[in-house]
Enzyme design. Structure first.
Site, short mmCIF file in Angstrom:
data_model
loop_
_atom_site.label_atom_id
_atom_site.label_comp_id
_atom_site.label_asym_id
_atom_site.label_seq_id
_atom_site.Cartn_x
_atom_site.Cartn_y
_atom_site.Cartn_z
N GLY A 1 64.06 -42.57 22.81
CA GLY A 1 62.96 -41.69 22.38
C GLY A 1 63.46 -40.68 21.37
CE1 TYR B 1 58.01 -41.54 25.87
CE2 TYR B 1 57.01 -43.17 27.31
CZ TYR B 1 57.98 -42.81 26.40
OH TYR B 1 58.94 -43.72 26.04
CD GLU C 1 58.12 -48.96 25.08
OE1 GLU C 1 58.90 -48.04 25.28
OE2 GLU C 1 58.45 -50.14 25.03
CG ASN D 1 66.77 -46.76 26.75
OD1 ASN D 1 65.78 -47.44 26.98
ND2 ASN D 1 67.36 -46.03 27.68
CB SER E 1 57.87 -46.93 28.06
OG SER E 1 58.43 -46.32 26.92
NE ARG F 1 68.18 -42.09 27.46
CZ ARG F 1 66.89 -42.45 27.48
NH1 ARG F 1 66.10 -42.17 26.49
NH2 ARG F 1 66.41 -43.10 28.52
CD GLU G 1 66.40 -48.93 30.20
OE1 GLU G 1 66.15 -49.88 29.44
OE2 GLU G 1 65.82 -47.83 30.13
CG ASP H 1 67.94 -44.81 31.28
OD1 ASP H 1 68.29 -43.81 30.63
OD2 ASP H 1 66.87 -45.43 31.06
#
Ligand SMILES: Nc1ncnc2c1ncn2[C@@H]1O[C@H](COP(=O)(O)OP(=O)(O)O)[C@@H](O)[C@H]1O
Ligand SMILES: [Mg+2]
Length: 315
Positions: free
Chosen positions: A277, A218, A16, A273, A147, A257, A271, A259
């Site tokens: 981002g 992205y 990434e 994070n 990602s 964050r 998951e 998901d």
């Protein structure tokens, strides 16, 4: 007020890298120039310099995703150098990065994870048996990666081995997961001791994408993101609690964050994070904006929380 010297870490050596460099650039532009003197360090080339400069650095902002950035390694180095940084520490970062470890901790905290099975590279897998157990479609992902790299969705047992080989390019362990068809949402948390759940964002990948993959994530305009998510108040509160419980179950700090996918009133957690981002239009800053924080203010708050957590740490 004296300016703080801030080490902005972006780039690095994970898959990434490009995302990280791009985010780093945007973060640098958004940081309050009256408060911070920003120095950029790319862990790919500048680690020795970071070590040398450590005594002059007041705090670090880690804008790295995936292994060697989001997984506790960089956090460990900063701990050794006694530099405060935003977000989760070594253990929390490592736990969240590994989808197997996090699933175990989620389940222990009473959260619902999609049914799954773990496989190890070199181990023979009976694809028909897996399909009988978990159904179709199936999601195959590396245990550690982000990602959506190395991830596949398959619609037939015959595609399993190829999908596993793709996942093993990133980790020697893979997860085969039941595909949950539902409403995808993501929930941000902000705070150290007192946690605030940010408004939820609903994620709708465009028609060209079968799921929220690397490109959908992205490519500008590839995904529709709706904040607040179009779900009722009760479900919203429940999903925010899931994000908060996940944050605590993984021993995270500062922010995170999570998901999730909602199907038939059940909230499945995918998951969490620990370094979500961080471009101005990324999900976490978007949710924070709905809660009244500009991008510049979120960055400020994260640095403050990092310094606060560092000061309180027992050694
Ligand atoms: N079990 C699942 N069912 C349906 N979609 C999934 C499932 N697992 C992952 N996805 C899709 O793939 C995306 C990436 O998966 P995720 O587990 O969040 O990994 P990462 O973001 O670290 O690559 C999700 O945002 C979602 O769109
Ligand atoms: Mg994700």
């Amino acid at each position: 007020m004296q300016k703080k010297t801030l080490a902005l870490l972006s780039g690095g050596i994970s898959s990434e890298r490009e995302v990280s460099l791009n985010s780093g650039e945007q973060v640098k532009n958004a940081l309050d120039k009256d408060k911070y003197e920003v120095r950029h360090y790319d862990p790919k080339t500048d680690l020795a310099k970071l070590v040398t400069d450590a005594p002059q650095i007041d705090a670090a902002l880690i804008i790295l995703h995936g292994p060697f950035g989001e997984d506790g390694t960089v956090q460990g180095l900063l701990d050794l150098l006694d530099i405060p940084y935003q977000g989760a520490g070594v253990m929390g970062s490592a736990q969240a990065m590994n989808k197997l470890v996090s699933k175990t901790l989620y389940a222990e905290a009473g959260l619902t994870v999609p049914p799954y099975r773990v496989t190890t590279e070199g181990q023979a897998v009976d694809s028909k048996e897996v399909v009988a157990e978990l159904g179709l479609p199936l999601v195959i992902k590396p245990a550690e990666a982000g990602s959506s790299v190395g991830m596949s969705i398959i619609h037939g047992a015959e595609d399993l081995n190829e999908a596993l080989a793709k996942a093993y390019e990133f980790d020697s362990r893979a997860i085969i997961e039941a595909y949950i068809e539902g409403v995808e949402i993501t929930g941000g948390i902000l705070g150290n001791d007192e946690l605030t759940a940010l408004p939820l964002i609903e994620i709708i990948p465009g028609d060209d994408y079968t799921f929220f993959d690397y490109e959908a994530k992205y490519t500008a305009g590839a995904t529709r993101e709706i904040c607040p998510a179009r779900i009722d108040a009760d479900l919203t509160a429940r999903a925010q609690r899931v994000a908060q419980t996940a944050h605590q179950a993984l021993s995270l700090q500062g922010y995170s964050r999570t998901d999730m996918i909602i199907k038939d009133d059940t909230i499945y957690i995918l998951e969490t994070n620990t370094i979500p981002g961080m471009t101005a239009t990324s999900l976490y800053p978007q949710a924070a904006a709905k809660a009244g924080y500009s991008f510049t203010q979120v960055l400020d708050r994260l640095i403050e929380l990092g310094i606060e957590a560092h000061a309180k740490r027992k050694r």
